[in-house]
Design an enzyme around this catalytic site. Sequence first.
Site, PDB file in Angstrom:
ATOM      1  CE  LYS A 158      -2.057  -0.830  -3.828  1.00 26.36           C
ATOM      2  NZ  LYS A 158      -3.436  -0.633  -3.393  1.00 26.36           N
ATOM      3  N   GLY A 164       1.394   6.876   1.310  1.00 30.44           N
ATOM      4  CA  GLY A 164       1.882   8.026   0.553  1.00 30.44           C
ATOM      5  C   GLY A 164       2.218   7.707  -0.893  1.00 30.44           C
ATOM      6  CE1 TYR A 202      -1.410   0.917 -11.648  1.00 30.45           C
ATOM      7  CE2 TYR A 202      -1.428   0.750 -14.038  1.00 30.45           C
ATOM      8  CZ  TYR A 202      -1.299   1.508 -12.890  1.00 30.45           C
ATOM      9  OH  TYR A 202      -1.061   2.849 -12.976  1.00 30.45           O
ATOM     10  CG  HIS A 208      -8.576   7.657  -4.949  1.00 28.30           C
ATOM     11  ND1 HIS A 208      -7.560   6.945  -4.349  1.00 28.30           N
ATOM     12  CD2 HIS A 208      -9.266   8.224  -3.932  1.00 28.30           C
ATOM     13  CE1 HIS A 208      -7.653   7.081  -3.033  1.00 28.30           C
ATOM     14  NE2 HIS A 208      -8.679   7.850  -2.752  1.00 28.30           N
ATOM     15  CE  LYS A 237      -6.122  10.264  -1.824  1.00 26.73           C
ATOM     16  NZ  LYS A 237      -6.509   9.929  -0.447  1.00 26.73           N
ATOM     17  CG  ASN A 290      -6.048   6.534   4.530  1.00 25.58           C
ATOM     18  OD1 ASN A 290      -6.271   7.076   3.463  1.00 25.58           O
ATOM     19  ND2 ASN A 290      -5.020   5.724   4.697  1.00 25.58           N
ATOM     20  NE  ARG A 292      -3.719   9.063   7.457  1.00 26.11           N
ATOM     21  CZ  ARG A 292      -4.010   9.550   6.256  1.00 26.11           C
ATOM     22  NH1 ARG A 292      -4.781  10.623   6.151  1.00 26.11           N
ATOM     23  NH2 ARG A 292      -3.568   8.982   5.153  1.00 26.11           N
TER      24      ARG A 292
HETATM   25  P1  ADP Z   1      -0.880   4.576  -0.466  1.00 26.78           P
HETATM   26  O1  ADP Z   1      -1.370   4.069   0.849  1.00 26.78           O
HETATM   27  O2  ADP Z   1       0.586   4.407  -0.665  1.00 26.78           O
HETATM   28  O3  ADP Z   1      -1.400   5.953  -0.789  1.00 26.78           O
HETATM   29  P2  ADP Z   1      -3.032   3.302  -1.982  1.00 26.78           P
HETATM   30  O4  ADP Z   1      -3.303   1.846  -1.928  1.00 26.78           O
HETATM   31  O5  ADP Z   1      -3.954   4.200  -1.205  1.00 26.78           O
HETATM   32  O6  ADP Z   1      -1.518   3.574  -1.560  1.00 26.78           O
HETATM   33  O7  ADP Z   1      -3.044   3.779  -3.497  1.00 26.78           O
HETATM   34  C1  ADP Z   1      -2.667   5.085  -3.897  1.00 26.78           C
HETATM   35  C2  ADP Z   1      -3.009   5.296  -5.342  1.00 26.78           C
HETATM   36  O8  ADP Z   1      -2.316   4.328  -6.168  1.00 26.78           O
HETATM   37  C3  ADP Z   1      -4.464   5.119  -5.716  1.00 26.78           C
HETATM   38  O9  ADP Z   1      -5.220   6.270  -5.494  1.00 26.78           O
HETATM   39  C4  ADP Z   1      -4.379   4.764  -7.188  1.00 26.78           C
HETATM   40  O10 ADP Z   1      -4.144   5.901  -7.976  1.00 26.78           O
HETATM   41  C5  ADP Z   1      -3.138   3.897  -7.239  1.00 26.78           C
HETATM   42  N1  ADP Z   1      -3.490   2.463  -7.079  1.00 26.78           N
HETATM   43  C6  ADP Z   1      -3.486   1.729  -5.947  1.00 26.78           C
HETATM   44  N2  ADP Z   1      -3.878   0.454  -6.182  1.00 26.78           N
HETATM   45  C7  ADP Z   1      -4.127   0.371  -7.497  1.00 26.78           C
HETATM   46  C8  ADP Z   1      -4.554  -0.702  -8.389  1.00 26.78           C
HETATM   47  N3  ADP Z   1      -4.796  -1.935  -7.955  1.00 26.78           N
HETATM   48  N4  ADP Z   1      -4.705  -0.387  -9.711  1.00 26.78           N
HETATM   49  C9  ADP Z   1      -4.453   0.849 -10.189  1.00 26.78           C
HETATM   50  N5  ADP Z   1      -4.041   1.876  -9.418  1.00 26.78           N
HETATM   51  C10 ADP Z   1      -3.874   1.651  -8.090  1.00 26.78           C
END
Ligand code: ADP
Length: 459
Positions: A158, A164, A202, A208, A237, A290, A292
């Site tokens: 990540k 996003g 993962y 979520h 989302k 977040n 905001r």
């Molecule tokens: P962004 O800031 O790019 O939106 P996030 O960390 O908020 O990234 O994650 C966005 C989405 O990605 C989560 O809602 C979930 O669906 C998926 N996700 C993130 N981290 C994980 C993880 N460790 N395992 C499985 N899915 C994940």
Amino acid sequence: MLNKVLVANRGEIAVRIVRACQELGIKSVVAFSEADRDSLAVRLADESVCIGPAQPAHSYLKPPALISAAMITGCDSVHPGYGFLSENPYFAEMCEDCNLKFIGPSAETMRMMGDKSLGRQTMRAAGVPTVPGSEGELRGVEEAVEIARQIGYPVLLKPSAGGGGRGMRVANDESDLVRAYPTARAEAEAAFGRGDLLLEKYLVKVRHVEIQVLADSYGHAIHLGERDCSAQRRHQKILEEAPSPIISPEVRAKMGADALKGVTNIGYVNAGTLEFLVDQEGNYYFIEMNTRIQVEHPVTEQVTGVDLVRWQLRIAAGEPLTLQQNDIRIAKHAIECRINAEDPERDFLPAGGEIEFYLPPGGPGVRVDSHLYAGYTPPGSYDSLLAKIITFGENRDDALNRMRRALHECVITGIKTNIPFHLILVDDPDFRAARHHTGYVAELLRRWKEERAAAEAVG
Ligand code: ADP
């Protein structure tokens, strides 16, 4: 109270902020790009100022343009909305340096939470459970491999600076991970200007679930329950609801208390959201915060009766948060569908065109947050969100039945929208039974595509 707010954003959220200002007797000035001259927010605000050309880098993402717009119009504060500069600590700092109140937390907390590794470390130190993974940023592929051996596959790379849902890569085994690592770094560098990565386990078939918080400048904070945002396409989302159908009152209280621990620990001020993943056993893990207002805030407003954007303005003005945790009661159920200008039959390709006819749904239990009007052509330079349809009902089924009715009633002609897909989702038996997870929409879409192909072959 604040006197005059610069709205440093566009689209539906600019309209939402202008409305809140009007209700509180605060003047609003909308900053708009040349492509947004005819926007609804410009029409509704007290004043408006052109801040540059359509390209975000030269307008909505350009602090000097926004700050001078605020200064020449005599604003005392800036509301950043979501996206654009809303989570940019430098912008918040520049505002404060120019004596403009930034409607959000301090630059320091934004910096901390804007970095996913630092955010994770901070929350873990505060006692909030996080997804198993790297302590901080990865120092190299060897470290990634070593951590993956400890926590087991699949793992997720990540970008630390990500947002996003972009730039994440899943690796199912070691060779996958070694291959994905340099690509993920290069992608993160290109998208966010920083190649730093973190590694997480993962989690599959998870939900979520995010906790909304409000905190004032005097150390008082409350949470407003959760939103379930497991209906996602490509980690973005598309439908959100409150409360989550899988969270019990006990887990809600525990997650809320954990979120408040995190918030208090960092001295957070204003509205914010802590995002978690929840597994099949009900264990939850923090993923990010977040700092905001979020797109999906209306579902929380509907089930709590609390106006979050008004509170953002009041907290920024230095008012104490008069709500206590006991005042927050989650009543009934609310659902939000994001109506995007996309063609679901062509893999959600962004769609364009002039809105010929627009008739939003109405009647009991329906709220629409939108910047559309007939004759408006949404500019192609920005995101594809056209409207948010929010329905509320006695329970989840009632809210979903109302959503089906509202989606059928909604008329938007001249541009393709994802309404046909929402209609399938709200009536899907697994979704109705709340058996979905963050990967479920992808499964549903695959089935839908196969059915269409089969129907075409027959027809
Ligand atoms: P962004 O800031 O790019 O939106 P996030 O960390 O908020 O990234 O994650 C966005 C989405 O990605 C989560 O809602 C979930 O669906 C998926 N996700 C993130 N981290 C994980 C993880 N460790 N395992 C499985 N899915 C994940």
